[in-house]
Design a protein around this motif. Sequence first.
Motif, short mmCIF file in Angstrom:
data_model
loop_
_atom_site.label_atom_id
_atom_site.label_comp_id
_atom_site.label_asym_id
_atom_site.label_seq_id
_atom_site.Cartn_x
_atom_site.Cartn_y
_atom_site.Cartn_z
N UNK A 104 0.59 -1.47 -0.08
CA UNK A 104 0.28 -0.30 0.11
C UNK A 104 0.75 0.91 -0.41
N UNK A 105 2.28 0.73 0.22
CA UNK A 105 3.34 2.42 -0.40
C UNK A 105 3.58 2.87 -1.39
N UNK A 106 3.37 1.59 -2.72
CA UNK A 106 3.83 1.23 -4.19
C UNK A 106 2.84 2.67 -4.16
N UNK A 107 3.37 3.19 -5.45
CA UNK A 107 2.31 3.95 -6.08
C UNK A 107 1.56 3.79 -6.68
N UNK A 108 0.56 4.07 -7.66
CA UNK A 108 -1.09 3.86 -8.02
C UNK A 108 -0.22 2.67 -9.36
N UNK A 109 0.62 3.42 -10.15
CA UNK A 109 1.92 3.02 -11.19
C UNK A 109 2.40 1.55 -11.06
N UNK A 110 2.74 1.45 -9.84
CA UNK A 110 3.30 0.16 -9.56
C UNK A 110 1.89 -0.82 -9.50
N UNK A 111 1.38 -0.80 -8.61
CA UNK A 111 0.23 -1.46 -8.45
C UNK A 111 -0.32 -1.43 -9.43
N UNK A 112 -0.49 -0.65 -10.32
CA UNK A 112 -0.87 -1.15 -11.20
C UNK A 112 -0.70 -2.02 -12.33
N UNK A 113 1.12 -1.96 -12.69
CA UNK A 113 1.67 -3.28 -13.08
C UNK A 113 1.78 -4.49 -12.54
N UNK A 114 1.08 -4.58 -11.32
CA UNK A 114 1.00 -5.61 -10.13
C UNK A 114 -0.04 -6.02 -11.00
#
Length: 377
Positions: A104-114
Motif C-alpha cells: 500500500x506504499x507503492x504508488x498507483x502506477x506500480x500497483x497497476x503494473x502488479x
Amino acid sequence: MTTTLPTIQRQSNPLLTVMRAAGRAGVAVLLRGKPGIGKSALMAALADAEGLPMETVIASLREPADFAGLPVVQAGGVDLAPPSWASRLAAAENGGYLFLDELTTAPPAVQAAALRVVLDRVVGDLTLPHGVRIVAAANPPEQAADGWDLAAPLANRFLHIDHEPSTDDWIDGMITGFTLPASGRVLDYNPVLRAAARAEVAAFIRTRPDLLHVLPEDDAATGRAWPSNRTWTMTADVLAFLDPGDTPAALLAVTGLVGEGPATEFITWRAMQDLPDPADVLANPESVAWADLEPSRAWAILTGVTAYATADRTKGGWIDAWKPLAVAATAGLQDVAAANARALLNTRPTNTNPPASARAFLSILSDAGLIPTEAAA
C-alpha cells in the motif's frame, strides 16, 4: 516446591491453514496489519517450514518495469525482460514464495503494473510456475508512509487477511524462535473436490444472485474484500483444499475473498444444507425425496451431483449425471433439472448422447422452452 506447567493443546491455526490452501489454489493472499507486528517474520517462518525459497520485493522501492518487464530491443522485436527475482523463482525446483511487502506504499502506477503478476503470475514475458505462491503485506493506509488504498482491480485479486498476533503468540515465538509447524489441515488437489466446491458456491449464488457482484460504494471498502465473479470462483478453489469440518478456516477464507456479510451468509447456508453424498445419489437417485424438497435445496443437490459425476471428464460420468436429473424432473422439479441439463449439454463429450432414460424429460424441457430444441434431439 514443584511447579506444574499447564498442558498446551496444539490446535490448527486458521491463518496458516488458509494461507497454505490459498497457495495451493493459486490465490494470492494480502496480509494487512499494523507496522512492526511481524508480517515479514511470519512469511520467513512459513517459507522455512515449507522448505521453499522466498523472494522479497519491497513494492514501494520498485518501478512499474520491475513487474511489467524491462523493454529489451531484439532482432525480432522488443522483449519484456523479467527481473532477477522472477527468474530465480521460475528456476526453483518446487516453487517458492513471492512476498510483495509494503504494497500500500507503492504508488498507483506500480500497483497497476502488479495486476498481472498477482492474478496471472506473469512478470514481463515470463510466466511463473503454479508452484510459486504469492503473498503481499500492507499496513493500513493511515499507518503507512505515503500510503494509498488499493484500487478495486488489484484488491479484488487478493484473499485479504487482517493479521494481529496475540500476546501469547509473541511470547511463544520468543521462547521457541518463531518457528511454524510444517503441516496443517490442508488437502491435496483433487478435481472431484474442486468441482464439488464450485458446485456448492454456484448453488448458493443461485439462491442469492444479488451477491454475485457487489462493488462497494466507498473507496476504503473498495480496497478490501468484496464479492465478484472472480472472488467467488477463487472462494470455491480455496475451499477445495480445506477440511470440510474446519469452519474457522473456511470462514476466514471466504471473508477474505468476498467480505464479511456475504461470507457469513454463505457459511450459514452451507451449514444448514446437510446435503447427501453425491455418490449415494448417483448410485440410487430414488433415495432422495425429490417431491418434498424446496427448489433451492434440490438445486444444490443436483448441482453437486452433476459436478461430482463430470469432474473426471469421462463419457461414463457424463451419462451417469443424467439419471438423478431425470428422476427429479419427473417429481415436478423441471426448472431445477433444466438448469443442470443446460450445464451438462454444454460439456457433452464428442459423439456422446444422453441416455434413453433422459430423453423423455429433455423433450418436456424443450417443449417448455427451458432448453434449446436441438439439445433434446
